[in-house]
Motif scaffolding. Sequence first.
Motif, short mmCIF file in Angstrom:
data_model
loop_
_atom_site.label_atom_id
_atom_site.label_comp_id
_atom_site.label_asym_id
_atom_site.label_seq_id
_atom_site.Cartn_x
_atom_site.Cartn_y
_atom_site.Cartn_z
N ASN A 102 5.78 -14.04 -0.89
CA ASN A 102 5.15 -12.85 -1.45
C ASN A 102 4.07 -13.19 -2.47
O ASN A 102 4.14 -12.78 -3.61
CB ASN A 102 6.20 -11.93 -2.08
CG ASN A 102 6.98 -12.61 -3.18
OD1 ASN A 102 6.91 -13.82 -3.33
ND2 ASN A 102 7.70 -11.85 -3.97
N PRO A 103 3.05 -13.96 -2.04
CA PRO A 103 1.96 -14.23 -2.98
C PRO A 103 1.29 -12.92 -3.38
O PRO A 103 1.27 -11.98 -2.59
CB PRO A 103 1.01 -15.11 -2.18
CG PRO A 103 1.29 -14.80 -0.76
CD PRO A 103 2.76 -14.48 -0.70
N PHE A 104 0.77 -12.88 -4.60
CA PHE A 104 0.02 -11.69 -5.01
C PHE A 104 -1.30 -11.68 -4.28
O PHE A 104 -1.83 -12.74 -3.91
CB PHE A 104 -0.24 -11.73 -6.52
CG PHE A 104 1.02 -11.81 -7.33
CD1 PHE A 104 2.08 -10.97 -7.09
CD2 PHE A 104 1.13 -12.75 -8.35
CE1 PHE A 104 3.24 -11.04 -7.85
CE2 PHE A 104 2.29 -12.84 -9.11
CZ PHE A 104 3.35 -11.98 -8.86
N PRO A 105 -1.87 -10.50 -4.07
CA PRO A 105 -3.19 -10.45 -3.41
C PRO A 105 -4.29 -10.89 -4.37
O PRO A 105 -5.23 -10.15 -4.64
CB PRO A 105 -3.32 -8.97 -3.01
CG PRO A 105 -2.40 -8.24 -3.91
CD PRO A 105 -1.32 -9.18 -4.33
N LYS A 106 -4.15 -12.10 -4.87
CA LYS A 106 -5.14 -12.68 -5.78
C LYS A 106 -5.47 -14.06 -5.24
O LYS A 106 -4.87 -14.50 -4.26
CB LYS A 106 -4.55 -12.85 -7.18
CG LYS A 106 -4.06 -11.61 -7.88
CD LYS A 106 -3.27 -12.03 -9.12
CE LYS A 106 -2.70 -10.84 -9.86
NZ LYS A 106 -3.65 -10.19 -10.75
N TYR A 114 -0.70 -16.91 -12.99
CA TYR A 114 -0.15 -15.62 -13.43
C TYR A 114 0.96 -15.78 -14.48
O TYR A 114 0.89 -15.19 -15.56
CB TYR A 114 0.39 -14.88 -12.20
CG TYR A 114 0.97 -13.52 -12.49
CD1 TYR A 114 0.14 -12.44 -12.74
CD2 TYR A 114 2.35 -13.31 -12.51
CE1 TYR A 114 0.66 -11.19 -13.00
CE2 TYR A 114 2.88 -12.06 -12.77
CZ TYR A 114 2.03 -11.00 -13.02
OH TYR A 114 2.56 -9.76 -13.28
N ALA B 341 8.22 -6.44 -2.53
CA ALA B 341 8.26 -7.90 -2.74
C ALA B 341 7.26 -8.34 -3.80
O ALA B 341 7.49 -9.28 -4.55
CB ALA B 341 7.96 -8.61 -1.42
N MET B 342 6.12 -7.62 -3.86
CA MET B 342 5.08 -7.95 -4.83
C MET B 342 5.60 -7.70 -6.25
O MET B 342 5.43 -8.49 -7.15
CB MET B 342 3.89 -7.05 -4.55
CG MET B 342 2.56 -7.72 -4.61
SD MET B 342 2.50 -9.13 -3.54
CE MET B 342 1.92 -8.37 -2.07
N MET B 349 9.09 -13.58 -12.24
CA MET B 349 8.38 -14.58 -13.05
C MET B 349 8.61 -14.32 -14.53
O MET B 349 8.05 -15.02 -15.38
CB MET B 349 6.88 -14.52 -12.82
CG MET B 349 6.45 -14.59 -11.39
SD MET B 349 6.32 -16.27 -10.84
CE MET B 349 5.15 -16.89 -12.00
N VAL B 360 -0.47 -6.63 -11.32
CA VAL B 360 -0.18 -6.81 -9.89
C VAL B 360 -0.31 -5.50 -9.12
O VAL B 360 -1.07 -5.41 -8.15
CB VAL B 360 1.23 -7.40 -9.68
CG1 VAL B 360 1.56 -7.48 -8.20
CG2 VAL B 360 1.31 -8.78 -10.31
N TYR B 459 -1.91 -4.30 4.23
CA TYR B 459 -0.45 -4.39 4.08
C TYR B 459 0.29 -4.04 5.35
O TYR B 459 1.48 -3.84 5.34
CB TYR B 459 0.01 -3.49 2.94
CG TYR B 459 -0.41 -4.03 1.61
CD1 TYR B 459 0.09 -5.26 1.18
CD2 TYR B 459 -1.30 -3.36 0.82
CE1 TYR B 459 -0.31 -5.77 -0.02
CE2 TYR B 459 -1.71 -3.88 -0.39
CZ TYR B 459 -1.21 -5.09 -0.79
OH TYR B 459 -1.60 -5.60 -1.98
#
Lengths: 259, 460
Positions: A102-106, A114, B341-342, B349, B360, B459
């Motif tokens: 689930n990488p961020f859209p960055k 991050y 999930a995002m 984290m 995010v 998505y």
Amino acid sequence: MADMQTTTKSKMSARGVNVFYGEKQAIKDVSIDVDVDDVTAFIGPSGCGKSTFLRTLNRMNDTVASARVEGEITLDGENIYAPSMDVVQLRARVGMVFQKPNPFPKSIYENVAYGPRIHGLAASKAELDEIVEKSLRRAGLWEEVKDRLGDSGTALSGGQQQRLCIGRAIAVEPEVILMDEPCSALDPIATAKIEELILDLRGNYAIVIVTHNMQQAARVSQRTAFFHLGRLVEQGPTTEIFTNPREERTKDYITGRYG
Amino acid sequence: MTGVMIVFVVIGLAAIGWIVARARATRLQVEVGRLATNSRPTQHGWYVALWTAIPALVFLAIWANVMPGLIYETVLSETAAQQLPADDFSRGAILSEARAIASGAQNGAFNPLATAFVEPFREATSRYSAVGAVLAAILAVAGGAYAFSRVKPDFTARNRVERVVMWALLLASLIAIVTTAGIVASLLFESIRFFSMVNPIDFLFGLKWSPQSAAMGYGNDDAFGAVPLFWGTIFIGAIIAMIVAIPLGLMSAVYLTQYARPETRKWMKPMLEILAGVPTVVYGYFAALTVAPALRSFAATVGIPGASSESALAAGLVMGIMIIPFVSSMADDSIAAVPQAMRDGSLAMGATASETIRKVLIPAALPGVVGGVLLAVSRAIGETMIVVMAAGLAANLTLNPFASVTTVTTQMVQLLTGDQEFDSAKTLAAFALGLVLFVVTLLLNIVALRVVKKYREAYE
């Protein structure tokens, strides 16, 4: 369970943990220790509660409104469900890698930066660059992405994305890394790379991995815990669990009679 | 009268055809077995009904258009027609009068010549109506009989009926498109007429708007500079309204998706969306009667110069409130569409809930939010009622939000209400303004939809 020793090595330990989703009890009286030098594998059939239990270890179940946790879980002897425990701090110390990458859209860089940014781990851009490089190297991804750190993290292949997520978790210098079936969405080659990476990371972090794949548990872990129907059936050194299980159910499961 | 009756007769014949054909097809089906027939009895029924009704109705439609011409010709062939004046205009007037008397719409004749034609008109009309009715009935019966003769077990009635249905559906969808094209064409033609009187450059870039002076004969040269209107529109719709709507809409979306308990969300989201259903004239009232006077007295108290009872700020604030549901519901959808999930990834984290939202969720949802904002802007600049009631008519080119400004839509209303002659630049200016508004909102919508579509793909 005779194996329930509380050694000074234990990074995290759980005692008498019950988890409820509303009325339904998902975890029943689980006690286990996670050692700092080991990779601990949770195995068991689908729905046995292994992922649920994993998510209690960094309180990710807090995001589920109906979830309720009883019992005691400690990190370095400190109860993580105590009112004085800050969940944000806890999650910075106990990182997590998810089933689906689930990488961020960055960008790749921003994905890794991050965590260090929000926790203020880098005083300068140069320091941040260093953290990003170090984390990606440890995640075994640096050589593949060093020339395109600005590309979107979501443009990587599935296996690369998962290693990016591991790198992202490493970047905040956690003490424990929880992995929830990290290879279940990956092909065999990408899986092999992740397993290699887990073996490399061992010793630096206490690692807990949930897996469906018993060969994987055998390959990467030193200790294994077998869950069934919300209970911890058996735990012990991996070699012992796989060669000489004490419980009939464990034996049936690892020999493929059900699961 | 007979025209309506014959339509009912045709439909009645079609209904009879439907019943008879279905009965026959049912019998056939029993004889040969259900699996040996291509179509169900009802489909045979529809096939016959369509063959009965469509040719007859199409003929009637054509006949209704042809008949007046035939009647005129018959009447003109009368011997009395020799006495009619030669020029088309007075001849037409006399004939129309005679026709009106014949149909009973008028009682006495104004022109004595017309009376001679009343009887011929009456006769010709009833004759041609009868001919049309008979022909339609014959067509209906013939079409029905032809179709009925084709009712056989292996006849593909279903495929044919479905093809007709397909064409009917196509026709339905074309009507909306053709109407839009017609609207654009009418805007375009009237605008071209306007631009033949006023230089498009002067119109698009001129700074002085006073169509009244042009109407009073001072010339068209510098009376139609629309920049003050464009500025007023942007000032109210795209600046003031958005300053209100974007933060409030976005924040309410964040609250509703991230913080509100499900029960709260359940009643709060519909409440917010009700705002979008309030008629704009009600907002106009509110702006003109409550907000504008309050703002003026505030401005007067503080000592802001140029404060007017109709202000850009009053219209813009109320329009901003009106637009909130657009922004918030688009933002809500986009934020909710960011995968869980995002969010989990960020929380795991050790990010706080607000860091997760700011760093995010909102960046990931941004294209959807931008799309929503663009749609909201296009809605705001086309909005009419609020600005007509609260923004005023003075075409000021000003930055003072307390001053009165006017917008494109307000001026269009102004130019087109009341008695108008359609050959003056003043009236035609409304069409040119409409064209500009149409093009701008069209572009905004296209861009917004593309942005939103691209975001959805990311998505899925």
